[in-house]
Design a protein around this motif. Structure first.
Motif, PDB file in Angstrom:
ATOM      1  N   PRO A 155       0.893  -1.329   0.035  1.00  0.00           N
ATOM      2  CA  PRO A 155       0.059   0.011  -0.222  1.00  0.00           C
ATOM      3  C   PRO A 155       0.916   1.388  -0.029  1.00  0.00           C
ATOM      4  N   LYS A 156       0.360   2.286  -0.693  1.00  0.00           N
ATOM      5  CA  LYS A 156       1.278   3.613  -0.781  1.00  0.00           C
ATOM      6  C   LYS A 156       1.465   3.918   0.555  1.00  0.00           C
ATOM      7  N   GLU A 157       0.614   3.883   1.782  1.00  0.00           N
ATOM      8  CA  GLU A 157       0.799   4.419   3.041  1.00  0.00           C
ATOM      9  C   GLU A 157       2.240   3.571   3.705  1.00  0.00           C
ATOM     10  N   LYS A 158       2.518   2.511   3.104  1.00  0.00           N
ATOM     11  CA  LYS A 158       3.657   1.856   3.516  1.00  0.00           C
ATOM     12  C   LYS A 158       4.800   1.694   2.830  1.00  0.00           C
ATOM     13  N   PHE A 159       4.997   2.711   1.867  1.00  0.00           N
ATOM     14  CA  PHE A 159       5.884   2.420   0.656  1.00  0.00           C
ATOM     15  C   PHE A 159       7.374   3.142   1.367  1.00  0.00           C
ATOM     16  N   ALA A 160       7.143   4.163   2.033  1.00  0.00           N
ATOM     17  CA  ALA A 160       8.372   4.793   2.843  1.00  0.00           C
ATOM     18  C   ALA A 160       9.111   3.846   3.766  1.00  0.00           C
ATOM     19  N   SER A 161       8.150   3.415   4.443  1.00  0.00           N
ATOM     20  CA  SER A 161       8.506   2.389   5.477  1.00  0.00           C
ATOM     21  C   SER A 161       9.074   1.230   5.269  1.00  0.00           C
ATOM     22  N   PHE A 162       8.585   0.744   3.904  1.00  0.00           N
ATOM     23  CA  PHE A 162       9.125  -0.521   3.635  1.00  0.00           C
ATOM     24  C   PHE A 162      10.571  -0.106   3.028  1.00  0.00           C
ATOM     25  N   TRP A 163      10.807   0.827   2.456  1.00  0.00           N
ATOM     26  CA  TRP A 163      12.090   1.198   1.668  1.00  0.00           C
ATOM     27  C   TRP A 163      13.246   1.464   2.958  1.00  0.00           C
ATOM     28  N   GLN A 164      12.459   1.862   4.140  1.00  0.00           N
ATOM     29  CA  GLN A 164      13.317   2.161   5.223  1.00  0.00           C
ATOM     30  C   GLN A 164      13.944   0.912   5.887  1.00  0.00           C
ATOM     31  N   MET A 165      12.886   0.141   5.924  1.00  0.00           N
ATOM     32  CA  MET A 165      13.227  -1.430   6.390  1.00  0.00           C
ATOM     33  C   MET A 165      14.311  -1.948   5.368  1.00  0.00           C
ATOM     34  N   ILE A 166      14.224  -1.949   4.237  1.00  0.00           N
ATOM     35  CA  ILE A 166      15.145  -2.388   3.425  1.00  0.00           C
ATOM     36  C   ILE A 166      16.604  -1.648   3.441  1.00  0.00           C
ATOM     37  N   LYS A 167      16.557  -0.296   3.737  1.00  0.00           N
ATOM     38  CA  LYS A 167      17.713   0.304   3.947  1.00  0.00           C
ATOM     39  C   LYS A 167      18.484  -0.276   5.208  1.00  0.00           C
ATOM     40  N   GLY A 168      17.545  -0.719   6.184  1.00  0.00           N
ATOM     41  CA  GLY A 168      18.378  -1.256   7.478  1.00  0.00           C
ATOM     42  C   GLY A 168      18.740  -2.595   7.269  1.00  0.00           C
ATOM     43  N   ALA A 169      18.057  -3.287   6.233  1.00  0.00           N
ATOM     44  CA  ALA A 169      18.588  -4.679   6.085  1.00  0.00           C
ATOM     45  C   ALA A 169      19.670  -4.791   5.078  1.00  0.00           C
ATOM     46  N   LEU A 170      20.339  -3.800   4.544  1.00  0.00           N
ATOM     47  CA  LEU A 170      21.300  -3.714   3.366  1.00  0.00           C
ATOM     48  C   LEU A 170      22.578  -3.202   3.916  1.00  0.00           C
ATOM     49  N   LYS A 171      23.601  -4.007   3.667  1.00  0.00           N
ATOM     50  CA  LYS A 171      24.868  -3.760   4.084  1.00  0.00           C
ATOM     51  C   LYS A 171      25.131  -2.354   3.466  1.00  0.00           C
ATOM     52  N   PRO A 172      25.935  -1.601   4.000  1.00  0.00           N
ATOM     53  CA  PRO A 172      26.496  -0.383   3.528  1.00  0.00           C
ATOM     54  C   PRO A 172      26.776  -0.524   1.913  1.00  0.00           C
ATOM     55  N   ASP A 173      27.670  -1.200   1.456  1.00  0.00           N
ATOM     56  CA  ASP A 173      27.853  -1.430  -0.104  1.00  0.00           C
ATOM     57  C   ASP A 173      26.941  -2.380  -0.733  1.00  0.00           C
ATOM     58  N   GLY A 174      25.886  -2.807  -0.211  1.00  0.00           N
ATOM     59  CA  GLY A 174      24.665  -3.726  -0.872  1.00  0.00           C
ATOM     60  C   GLY A 174      23.945  -3.037  -1.865  1.00  0.00           C
ATOM     61  N   ARG A 175      23.291  -3.977  -2.640  1.00  0.00           N
ATOM     62  CA  ARG A 175      22.623  -3.523  -3.786  1.00  0.00           C
ATOM     63  C   ARG A 175      21.128  -4.228  -3.753  1.00  0.00           C
ATOM     64  N   ILE A 176      20.263  -3.872  -3.980  1.00  0.00           N
ATOM     65  CA  ILE A 176      19.058  -4.275  -4.311  1.00  0.00           C
ATOM     66  C   ILE A 176      18.473  -4.438  -5.926  1.00  0.00           C
TER      67      ILE A 176
END
Length: 250
Positions: A155-176
């Motif tokens: 849902p649009k309401e969860k778009f930003a929070s989802f990407w914030q979760m992804i950011k936290g789950a990704l190593k500094p030099d990681g890729r998605i």
């Protein structure tokens, strides 16, 4: 690459809806989980253009030409190390990640889909987790994160929070890397209702049962801009008719 810290509150307030989910959306998300559980045994018919998804040989040739384009882009992105496969489904994409990764963590809300994934992939290097992704928090960081045909169900309401979760789950030099659907009726079953861009869709199983799901179709340029506004660096490309795919780093 070192990037400046992101002010998430400022970004969310400026670019994205972040209100609590209304009761209808909460209900639809529960239907969405049930739909994909019930659909697990017939999901591959969609990908392989069989049954209700069979629109003829010319369509099938074009479809798989575009599938191969996405698969080539996935390989070129060089998945490696510890890989997270979100909404892993029946393993159609997990099977491409496993040979390139040290270990894959595959997450899905459907135990039925995960059972099929295990059969298809048949690898001891995959850890499977049954979880509602909206209520799941990774306990480690990953070198590479993949999700196929999942972004459109957020849902649009969860778009930003989802990407914030992804950011936290990704190593500094990681890729998605992600792949999803473009807005075209030919991607769906022949007996599905006409698609719309309102954020919801009604989907039918082979036995005629119907479910509501979240389904948001993105324009590649708009999605790319949205992710850049959230502090991501990368691109979103589109195939000729059916798919969009993106590669980003922090």
């Amino acid at each position: 690459m070192i990037h400046p810290p992101i002010d998430w509150k400022l970004i969310e307030s400026k670019y994205f809806i972040h209100d609590p989910l209304d009761s209808m959306t909460v209900d639809i998300l529960q239907e969405q989980i049930q739909y994909y559980r019930e659909r697990a045994s017939e999901y591959d018919e969609w990908f392989f253009r069989e049954g209700r998804y069979d629109r003829g040989e010319q369509h099938r040739r074009q479809w798989f030409s575009e599938v191969f384009e996405v698969e080539a882009a996935l390989r070129a992105s060089k998945p490696s190390g510890d890989v997270l496969d979100l909404a892993c489904g029946t393993g159609l994409w997990t099977q491409h990640l496993v040979p390139l990764a040290n270990r894959v963590t595959a997450v899905d809300s459907s135990p039925e889909a995960i059972a099929l994934n295990k059969q298809r992939v048949n690898s001891n290097s995959v850890e499977y987790i049954v979880a509602d992704i909206f209520n799941w928090t990774p306990n480690q960081q990953f070198d590479y994160i993949f999700f196929g045909f999942w972004l459109s169900h957020i849902p649009k309401e969860k778009f930003a929070s989802f990407w914030q979760m992804i950011k936290g789950a990704l190593k500094p030099d990681g890729r998605i890397f992600f792949v999803d659907s473009l807005f075209t009726q030919d991607s769906t079953a022949k007996d599905h209702a006409t698609l719309n861009k309102q954020g919801y869709a009604q989907r039918k199983l082979n036995d005629g049962q119907t479910y509501r799901i979240v389904k948001i179709f993105y324009e590649p340029n708009e999605l790319e801009e949205s992710l850049q506004n959230l502090g991501w660096y990368g691109y979103v490309h589109a195939t000729e008719n059916y798919f969009l795919y993106g590669l980003f780093d922090r």
